[in-house]
Write an enzyme that holds these catalytic residues in place. Structure first.
Site, PDB file in Angstrom:
ATOM      1  N   ASP A  12       3.062   1.513  -1.603  1.00 56.04           N
ATOM      2  CA  ASP A  12       1.844   1.289  -2.166  1.00 56.04           C
ATOM      3  C   ASP A  12       1.267  -0.302  -1.612  1.00 56.04           C
ATOM      4  OD1 ASP A  12      -0.276   0.808  -3.960  1.00 56.04           O
ATOM      5  OD2 ASP A  12       0.800   0.801  -5.508  1.00 56.04           O
ATOM      6  N   ASP A 106      -4.349   3.812   0.132  1.00 57.70           N
ATOM      7  CA  ASP A 106      -3.386   2.642  -0.058  1.00 57.70           C
ATOM      8  C   ASP A 106      -2.318   3.028  -0.424  1.00 57.70           C
ATOM      9  OD1 ASP A 106      -4.185   2.998  -2.622  1.00 57.70           O
ATOM     10  OD2 ASP A 106      -4.475   0.868  -3.237  1.00 57.70           O
ATOM     11  N   GLU A 107      -1.712   4.459  -0.729  1.00 55.35           N
ATOM     12  CA  GLU A 107      -0.481   4.762  -1.198  1.00 55.35           C
ATOM     13  C   GLU A 107       0.013   6.140  -0.769  1.00 55.35           C
ATOM     14  OE1 GLU A 107       0.209   5.382  -5.433  1.00 55.35           O
ATOM     15  OE2 GLU A 107      -1.839   5.340  -5.806  1.00 55.35           O
TER      16      GLU A 107
END
Length: 365
Positions: A12, A106-107
């Site tokens: 993350d 983003d993850e």
């Protein structure tokens, strides 16, 4: 209790959008940065850690963020830059495994049970990935390492920012026992309050309450909560996540009454249908059977109305008409004003032979 022989990493990126802005503009570093269009109609896309100390969070109305931190610096989002960095990070993941399940820009989940590069442990792989991300992007990431996806995602939040945490199989029971039920996926404020009424505030409480009583009160979701309280999650990392919904939505400059929405619905239906056509090109044979209308009132209440017909919509016009027809099912006072409307398609399934697949997207591709 046994666990699947998997080694899962959840990576993350830390305050991703805001961190990219701070990286690219030295004047923003160390300051409360809010990624959002400033104004009455905007919501927060991301907040730097400096801004979060004032209580600012993603999806918060921008006006509220301004009140919480009047000296916050508002930066309009630049998704082309964020996507470029996300692609760069994805390239780093691919050095270690092809089993990657992106959740957003983003993850992502990584299955490193059988990695391309064996560093001796999933923990070592996570450390090297994070080091590579920083060396090549000048951004930090946090990671969780565990036997399954559920635990890995919780663990990635444990030592944020710029940290990692491992939950080994032997640690699972002790790790989860004191964990607040609000940390479990799918447990929002309403569900958390319902559980609290039963004296359930931790995973240990869920275990003690029992699977059958939970299922009696909450259906299959109750049994799933009991499984999560024991750390059970059999989901595999899906390298290509199937599309769940395609949608388009818009926030209006001024709040509108219900009868002013049809032109906007037709415009959004055109955008959704175009996205549906692209999905068809990628995965021929998967159709969406459900039309979804999303509305948000002036006081930020969100409601949806949907229709699953015997035959799916076969044109942009049909999609728009069905979405407009759903306005009749809103059921709120006629003077209610709306700040947002969205049109979506969901309920994806494999096509059957009775449908004319070659004609389905004639108007979209």
């Amino acid at each position: 209790m046994t666990f699947p022989p998997r080694k899962i990493i959840h990576v993350d990126m830390d305050a991703f959008y805001a961190s990219v802005e701070q990286r690219d503009d030295a004047s923003l570093r160390g300051k409360p940065v809010v990624v959002a269009w400033k104004g009455a109609r905007s919501v927060v896309c991301a907040a730097s850690y400096e801004a979060r100390t004032f209580g600012i969070r993603s999806a918060m109305p921008a006006l509220r963020a301004e009140k919480l931190c009047p000296h916050a610096i508002f930066v309009p989002p630049d998704f082309s830059r964020y996507k470029a960095v996300s692609k760069q990070v994805r390239g780093i993941f691919e050095r270690y495994t092809d089993r990657i399940e992106p959740l957003s820009l983003d993850e992502a989940y990584l299955d490193v049970t059988v990695p391309k590069r064996d560093l001796g442990s999933a923990t070592a792989i996570a450390s090297e990935i994070r080091a590579a991300i920083f060396a090549e992007t000048r951004l930090t990431a946090s990671a969780g390492i565990a036997p399954n996806k559920f635990l890995a995602k919780i663990a990635s939040d444990w030592n944020k920012p710029n940290g990692q945490f491992v939950v080994k199989p032997a640690m699972v029971d002790a790790f989860l026992a004191p964990l607040a039920v609000g940390k479990l996926p799918g447990v929002g404020k309403v569900m958390e309050a319902k559980l609290a009424e039963l004296g359930i505030t931790t995973c240990m409480d869920l275990r003690r309450f029992g699977a059958e009583p939970l299922e009696a009160r909450f259906g299959r979701w109750g049994r799933r909560l009991h499984e999560l309280a024991h750390g059970l999650d059999a989901r595999e990392v899906q390298t290509e996540r199937p599309t769940v919904q395609i949608s388009s939505e818009d926030t209006f400059p001024t709040d509108l009454l219900l009868d002013a929405l049809p032109p906007h619905i037709r415009r959004l239906a055109a955008s959704t249908w175009a996205g549906y056509g692209k999905e068809w090109q990628r995965h021929p044979g998967r159709i969406a059977r459900t039309v979804v209308l999303k509305l948000k009132t002036a006081d930020f209440r969100t409601l949806t109305r949907s229709l699953t017909a015997t035959a799916p919509p076969t044109s942009e016009t049909a999609l728009a008409q069905t979405a407009c027809d759903l306005l009749a099912r809103v059921g709120l006072p006629t003077d209610t004003r709306y700040r947002l409307v969205g049109v979506g398609l969901s309920g994806f399934a494999e096509i059957d032979g009775s449908l004319a697949q070659e004609d389905l997207f004639a108007s979209a591709v």
